[in-house]
Design a protein around this motif. Structure first.
Motif, PDB file in Angstrom:
ATOM      1  N   LYS A  49       0.832  -1.193   0.000  1.00  0.00           N
ATOM      2  CA  LYS A  49       0.000   0.000   0.000  1.00  0.00           C
ATOM      3  C   LYS A  49       0.873   1.251   0.000  1.00  0.00           C
ATOM      4  N   PHE A  50       0.297   2.340  -0.491  1.00  0.00           N
ATOM      5  CA  PHE A  50       1.052   3.572  -0.647  1.00  0.00           C
ATOM      6  C   PHE A  50       0.847   4.491   0.552  1.00  0.00           C
ATOM      7  N   VAL A  51       1.910   5.220   0.883  1.00  0.00           N
ATOM      8  CA  VAL A  51       1.891   6.143   2.018  1.00  0.00           C
ATOM      9  C   VAL A  51       2.408   7.488   1.542  1.00  0.00           C
ATOM     10  N   MET A  52       1.651   8.546   1.835  1.00  0.00           N
ATOM     11  CA  MET A  52       2.062   9.904   1.500  1.00  0.00           C
ATOM     12  C   MET A  52       2.640  10.549   2.759  1.00  0.00           C
ATOM     13  N   PRO A  53       3.846  11.110   2.699  1.00  0.00           N
ATOM     14  CA  PRO A  53       4.463  11.679   3.896  1.00  0.00           C
ATOM     15  C   PRO A  53       3.600  12.704   4.612  1.00  0.00           C
ATOM     16  N   ASN A  54       2.861  13.518   3.851  1.00  0.00           N
ATOM     17  CA  ASN A  54       1.999  14.538   4.460  1.00  0.00           C
ATOM     18  C   ASN A  54       0.537  14.113   4.461  1.00  0.00           C
ATOM     19  N   GLY A  55       0.300  12.831   4.233  1.00  0.00           N
ATOM     20  CA  GLY A  55      -1.079  12.371   4.102  1.00  0.00           C
ATOM     21  C   GLY A  55      -1.927  12.577   5.330  1.00  0.00           C
ATOM     22  N   ASP A  56      -1.276  12.570   6.515  1.00  0.00           N
ATOM     23  CA  ASP A  56      -2.053  12.731   7.742  1.00  0.00           C
ATOM     24  C   ASP A  56      -2.150  14.175   8.193  1.00  0.00           C
ATOM     25  N   VAL A  57      -1.596  15.093   7.401  1.00  0.00           N
ATOM     26  CA  VAL A  57      -1.616  16.510   7.775  1.00  0.00           C
ATOM     27  C   VAL A  57      -2.954  17.147   7.422  1.00  0.00           C
ATOM     28  N   TRP A  58      -3.450  16.848   6.230  1.00  0.00           N
ATOM     29  CA  TRP A  58      -4.572  17.589   5.685  1.00  0.00           C
ATOM     30  C   TRP A  58      -5.915  17.082   6.182  1.00  0.00           C
ATOM     31  N   GLN A  59      -6.828  18.021   6.349  1.00  0.00           N
ATOM     32  CA  GLN A  59      -8.223  17.708   6.610  1.00  0.00           C
ATOM     33  C   GLN A  59      -9.056  18.350   5.505  1.00  0.00           C
ATOM     34  N   GLU A  60     -10.169  17.711   5.156  1.00  0.00           N
ATOM     35  CA  GLU A  60     -11.036  18.274   4.130  1.00  0.00           C
ATOM     36  C   GLU A  60     -11.913  19.358   4.748  1.00  0.00           C
ATOM     37  N   ALA A  61     -11.828  20.570   4.180  1.00  0.00           N
ATOM     38  CA  ALA A  61     -12.594  21.697   4.712  1.00  0.00           C
ATOM     39  C   ALA A  61     -14.045  21.663   4.282  1.00  0.00           C
ATOM     40  N   GLU A  62     -14.329  20.916   3.220  1.00  0.00           N
ATOM     41  CA  GLU A  62     -15.692  20.778   2.735  1.00  0.00           C
ATOM     42  C   GLU A  62     -15.792  19.492   1.934  1.00  0.00           C
ATOM     43  N   GLU A  63     -16.999  19.113   1.571  1.00  0.00           N
ATOM     44  CA  GLU A  63     -17.189  17.887   0.803  1.00  0.00           C
ATOM     45  C   GLU A  63     -16.512  17.997  -0.565  1.00  0.00           C
ATOM     46  N   PRO A  64     -15.790  16.952  -0.998  1.00  0.00           N
ATOM     47  CA  PRO A  64     -15.187  16.982  -2.335  1.00  0.00           C
ATOM     48  C   PRO A  64     -16.245  17.158  -3.419  1.00  0.00           C
ATOM     49  N   SER A  65     -15.840  17.771  -4.506  1.00  0.00           N
ATOM     50  CA  SER A  65     -16.744  18.002  -5.635  1.00  0.00           C
ATOM     51  C   SER A  65     -16.334  17.101  -6.803  1.00  0.00           C
ATOM     52  N   THR A  66     -17.259  16.256  -7.246  1.00  0.00           N
ATOM     53  CA  THR A  66     -17.019  15.363  -8.374  1.00  0.00           C
ATOM     54  C   THR A  66     -17.752  15.897  -9.602  1.00  0.00           C
ATOM     55  N   TYR A  67     -17.109  15.859 -10.755  1.00  0.00           N
ATOM     56  CA  TYR A  67     -17.723  16.421 -11.962  1.00  0.00           C
ATOM     57  C   TYR A  67     -17.080  15.818 -13.205  1.00  0.00           C
ATOM     58  N   ARG A  68     -17.685  16.093 -14.336  1.00  0.00           N
ATOM     59  CA  ARG A  68     -17.121  15.702 -15.623  1.00  0.00           C
ATOM     60  C   ARG A  68     -16.603  16.947 -16.323  1.00  0.00           C
ATOM     61  N   THR A  69     -15.468  16.817 -16.975  1.00  0.00           N
ATOM     62  CA  THR A  69     -14.855  17.958 -17.634  1.00  0.00           C
ATOM     63  C   THR A  69     -14.106  17.475 -18.867  1.00  0.00           C
ATOM     64  N   HIS A  70     -13.296  18.342 -19.448  1.00  0.00           N
ATOM     65  CA  HIS A  70     -12.522  18.011 -20.647  1.00  0.00           C
ATOM     66  C   HIS A  70     -11.104  18.537 -20.498  1.00  0.00           C
ATOM     67  N   THR A  71     -10.196  17.956 -21.241  1.00  0.00           N
ATOM     68  CA  THR A  71      -8.823  18.439 -21.226  1.00  0.00           C
ATOM     69  C   THR A  71      -8.747  19.837 -21.833  1.00  0.00           C
ATOM     70  N   ALA A  72      -7.874  20.646 -21.247  1.00  0.00           N
ATOM     71  CA  ALA A  72      -7.510  21.938 -21.832  1.00  0.00           C
ATOM     72  C   ALA A  72      -6.100  21.778 -22.403  1.00  0.00           C
ATOM     73  N   LYS A  73      -5.527  22.865 -22.829  1.00  0.00           N
ATOM     74  CA  LYS A  73      -4.211  22.788 -23.458  1.00  0.00           C
ATOM     75  C   LYS A  73      -3.182  22.207 -22.500  1.00  0.00           C
ATOM     76  N   ASP A  74      -3.116  22.730 -21.255  1.00  0.00           N
ATOM     77  CA  ASP A  74      -2.104  22.282 -20.303  1.00  0.00           C
ATOM     78  C   ASP A  74      -2.361  20.866 -19.822  1.00  0.00           C
ATOM     79  N   THR A  75      -3.610  20.561 -19.431  1.00  0.00           N
ATOM     80  CA  THR A  75      -3.896  19.226 -18.913  1.00  0.00           C
ATOM     81  C   THR A  75      -3.783  18.170 -20.007  1.00  0.00           C
ATOM     82  N   GLY A  76      -4.163  18.523 -21.227  1.00  0.00           N
ATOM     83  CA  GLY A  76      -4.013  17.588 -22.334  1.00  0.00           C
ATOM     84  C   GLY A  76      -2.554  17.268 -22.609  1.00  0.00           C
ATOM     85  N   ARG A  77      -1.704  18.284 -22.517  1.00  0.00           N
ATOM     86  CA  ARG A  77      -0.273  18.054 -22.743  1.00  0.00           C
ATOM     87  C   ARG A  77       0.298  17.098 -21.693  1.00  0.00           C
TER      88      ARG A  77
END
Length: 259
Positions: free
Chosen positions: A94-122
């Motif tokens: 299993k994977f472990v992130m060194p700072n994984g236990d630092v962060w807390q979620e300030a609000e509910e995550p947002s899930t959505y559908r989108t498309h690649t832009a120039k930077d993300t597509g590259r």
């Protein structure tokens, strides 16, 4: 404080005098600057001149104007957080992130559908307008109050090959890596970091002072054939965090003997 020499652009001279006082320590970090009236009296200039000088120093990032409180010298202290940008693996795989236990979620995550832009597509080696699943998280560090914006982008074709990613695209990164390895991928990662000025919504969400850049990290997870599988983006105020990397030497490929 330095006296003003005339003639010349008065606001620039006032700004230069205050800048010198800040850099020489006459005005300490986090201290309150004299009021507009006090600066007007000291330098013998008008209120608009003082305001233009303060605006110039604010744009330089030397001072922070807090409404109703006044102008404060920006802190020159060490960042509140050191983010270790490495990935470890347990004996169980299993994977472990060194700072994984630092962060807390300030609000509910947002899930959505989108498309690649120039930077993300590259970064994902896809054309523009390719379909993606997206997940946005607003994270906070409870110890310092530091905020970070985390985004995961998963191409539809990867989600089709690994259906759990399409059903739950907002899994934490370590869990996503585990799912990908269970699907048969041997993972590797590349990451780039750039500093830039924040967009309006980023500045508001991250609660950044004036003239504060952000660190924008883009991490690509690659599969066995080095194909990009997912993209993660992390945005955080450059005044709040520094990044730490562990660097190891890669083995050079063996040279083929000439026939």
């Amino acid at each position: 404080m330095t006296e003003i020499q005339r003639p010349g652009a008065l606001y620039q001279q006032v700004a230069a005098a205050i800048r010198k006082a800040i850099l020489t320590g006459e005005f300490a970090p986090d201290s309150l600057l004299p009021s507009e009236a006090q600066l007007m009296a000291h330098y013998g200039v008008s209120r608009p001149t003082v305001r233009n000088a303060i605006a110039a120093l604010r744009a330089e990032g030397l001072i922070d104007v807090r409404h109703g409180k006044g102008s404060f010298v920006r802190s020159d202290g060490q960042p509140a957080l050191t983010l270790e940008r490495r990935i470890s693996r347990t004996g169980e795989g299993k994977f472990v992130m060194p700072n994984g236990d630092v962060w807390q979620e300030a609000e509910e995550p947002s899930t959505y559908r989108t498309h690649t832009a120039k930077d993300t597509g590259r970064l994902l080696q896809l054309g523009e307008e390719e379909a993606l699943f997206g997940c946005d998280r607003l994270l906070t560090d409870p110890g310092t109050g530091t905020r970070a914006m985390h985004r995961t982008l998963i191409p539809f074709e990867i989600a089709e090959a690994v259906p759990l990613l399409g059903k739950e695209p907002c899994k934490p990164p370590a869990a996503i890596y585990w799912v990908l390895t269970q699907a048969g991928h041997k993972l590797s990662w590349t990451e780039t970091v750039r500093a830039r000025m924040p967009l309006s919504d980023e500045r508001t969400t991250l609660q950044l002072p004036d003239a504060t850049p952000i660190l924008h990290m883009a991490r690509v997870t690659h599969g066995t054939d080095d194909r990009p599988l997912i993209l993660e983006e992390l945005r955080i105020g450059a005044d709040r965090a520094e990044l730490a990397y562990r660097i190891t030497a890669d083995k050079q490929p063996a040279r083929r003997a000439r026939a």
